[in-house]
Write a protein that holds these residues in place. Structure first.
Motif, mmCIF file in Angstrom:
data_model
loop_
_atom_site.group_PDB
_atom_site.id
_atom_site.type_symbol
_atom_site.label_atom_id
_atom_site.label_comp_id
_atom_site.label_asym_id
_atom_site.label_seq_id
_atom_site.Cartn_x
_atom_site.Cartn_y
_atom_site.Cartn_z
ATOM 1 N N GLN A 137 0.871 -1.023 0.013
ATOM 2 C CA GLN A 137 0.117 0.034 -0.190
ATOM 3 C C GLN A 137 0.734 1.280 -0.074
ATOM 4 N N ALA A 138 1.800 1.149 0.643
ATOM 5 C CA ALA A 138 2.901 2.357 1.111
ATOM 6 C C ALA A 138 4.275 2.004 0.902
ATOM 7 N N VAL A 139 5.086 2.549 0.389
ATOM 8 C CA VAL A 139 6.455 2.361 0.347
ATOM 9 C C VAL A 139 7.194 3.483 0.347
ATOM 10 N N ASP A 140 8.081 3.760 1.166
ATOM 11 C CA ASP A 140 9.041 5.082 1.540
ATOM 12 C C ASP A 140 10.281 4.584 1.734
ATOM 13 N N PRO A 141 11.306 4.465 0.596
ATOM 14 C CA PRO A 141 12.419 4.025 1.010
ATOM 15 C C PRO A 141 13.629 5.047 1.766
ATOM 16 N N PHE A 142 13.336 6.215 1.948
ATOM 17 C CA PHE A 142 13.973 7.074 2.476
ATOM 18 C C PHE A 142 13.702 7.323 3.934
ATOM 19 N N THR A 143 12.593 6.683 4.370
ATOM 20 C CA THR A 143 12.385 6.380 5.951
ATOM 21 C C THR A 143 12.386 4.970 6.214
ATOM 22 N N GLY A 144 12.248 3.927 5.311
ATOM 23 C CA GLY A 144 12.503 2.672 5.316
ATOM 24 C C GLY A 144 11.196 2.158 5.657
ATOM 25 N N SER A 177 4.343 -0.541 4.077
ATOM 26 C CA SER A 177 3.024 -0.958 4.579
ATOM 27 C C SER A 177 2.295 -1.721 3.646
ATOM 28 N N THR A 178 1.781 -2.781 4.091
ATOM 29 C CA THR A 178 0.960 -3.625 3.136
ATOM 30 C C THR A 178 -0.531 -3.859 3.552
ATOM 31 N N GLY A 179 -1.288 -4.067 2.701
ATOM 32 C CA GLY A 179 -2.747 -4.390 3.115
ATOM 33 C C GLY A 179 -2.879 -5.966 3.634
ATOM 34 N N TYR A 180 -3.983 -6.274 3.662
ATOM 35 C CA TYR A 180 -4.369 -7.657 4.193
ATOM 36 C C TYR A 180 -4.115 -8.814 2.798
ATOM 37 N N GLY A 193 -2.002 -20.995 3.741
ATOM 38 C CA GLY A 193 -2.679 -20.437 5.096
ATOM 39 C C GLY A 193 -4.065 -20.202 4.823
ATOM 40 N N GLY A 194 -4.916 -19.859 5.795
ATOM 41 C CA GLY A 194 -6.225 -19.547 6.027
ATOM 42 C C GLY A 194 -6.445 -18.349 6.684
ATOM 43 N N ARG A 195 -5.744 -17.843 7.196
ATOM 44 C CA ARG A 195 -5.701 -16.366 8.011
ATOM 45 C C ARG A 195 -4.969 -15.341 7.176
ATOM 46 N N ALA A 196 -5.837 -14.334 7.064
ATOM 47 C CA ALA A 196 -5.265 -13.186 6.344
ATOM 48 C C ALA A 196 -4.295 -12.192 7.396
ATOM 49 N N TYR A 197 -3.252 -11.683 6.678
ATOM 50 C CA TYR A 197 -2.385 -10.757 7.582
ATOM 51 C C TYR A 197 -2.175 -9.602 7.134
ATOM 52 N N ARG A 198 -1.682 -8.514 7.604
ATOM 53 C CA ARG A 198 -0.829 -7.379 6.951
ATOM 54 C C ARG A 198 0.257 -6.936 7.620
ATOM 55 N N ALA A 199 1.087 -6.495 7.326
ATOM 56 C CA ALA A 199 2.416 -6.011 7.760
ATOM 57 C C ALA A 199 2.797 -4.543 7.794
ATOM 58 N N THR A 200 3.654 -4.138 8.611
ATOM 59 C CA THR A 200 4.246 -3.008 8.556
ATOM 60 C C THR A 200 5.668 -3.527 8.852
#
Length: 178
Positions: A101-108, A111-114, A120-127
């Motif tokens: 969803q969002a990428v900022d290489p300057f701050t590192g 952000s992803t969506g689900y 697997g059977g469960r949805a995840y999202r990550a930062t």
């Protein structure tokens, strides 16, 4: 001349002298204070204009100003991105099942969506936060969240971090063989 006519003649002179002492007719301390305030304001405006003008000509202290300065880059060309490229690329590869969803290489920050991992059977999202240019475990922070809400277990989070770091080391080894 009577006292009354003398008082009438002295009244305008007295008023003029009293107004000049207040600064109403110029001169006196109040007008010099006004000049100091104006000089201070002019100095502040010059400092602000110099700050906003941008780069200075080397050694002269004067600011350059031309039409080409509007289109030129005022960024420092020696500025480096403080993100480890191997960890960055490994995070994108390991978590490729998650929509970015969002990428900022300057701050590192990534952000992803689900998304549902393969098998697997469960949805995840990550930062993902890559906070250091070193290829080290302290450089990587991963925050996972399940679709039901709340963070995931520490073991799952640690497994994802280990997978990203392992892939980052593989990428570095591949580059060193070239």
């Amino acid at each position: 001349m009577t006292f009354l006519s003398l008082a009438r003649a002295a009244l305008p002179v007295g008023l003029a002298l009293s107004l000049s002492a207040c600064g109403g007719l110029g001169g006196g301390d109040a007008s010099s204070g006004d000049r100091q305030i104006e000089a201070g304001a002019a100095q502040r405006q010059a400092e602000i204009a110099e700050r906003n003008a941008g780069a200075t000509v080397a050694g002269t202290g004067s600011t350059r100003s031309s039409l080409f300065d509007l289109f030129g880059s005022k960024d420092d060309p020696n500025t480096k991105v403080e993100v480890n490229k191997y960890i960055w690329n490994a995070a994108l590869e390991v978590l490729n099942f998650l929509p970015v969803q969002a990428v900022d290489p300057f701050t590192g920050v990534i952000s992803t969506g689900y998304g549902v991992p393969p098998g697997g059977g469960r949805a995840y999202r990550a930062t993902i936060y890559v906070q250091d240019p070193a290829l080290d475990a302290r450089s990587l922070k991963v925050a996972l969240q399940g679709q039901g809400g709340g963070p995931v277990s520490a073991e799952t989070q640690r497994a994802v971090e280990d997978a990203i770091l392992t892939r980052a080391r593989q990428l570095r080894l591949r580059d060193s063989r070239l």
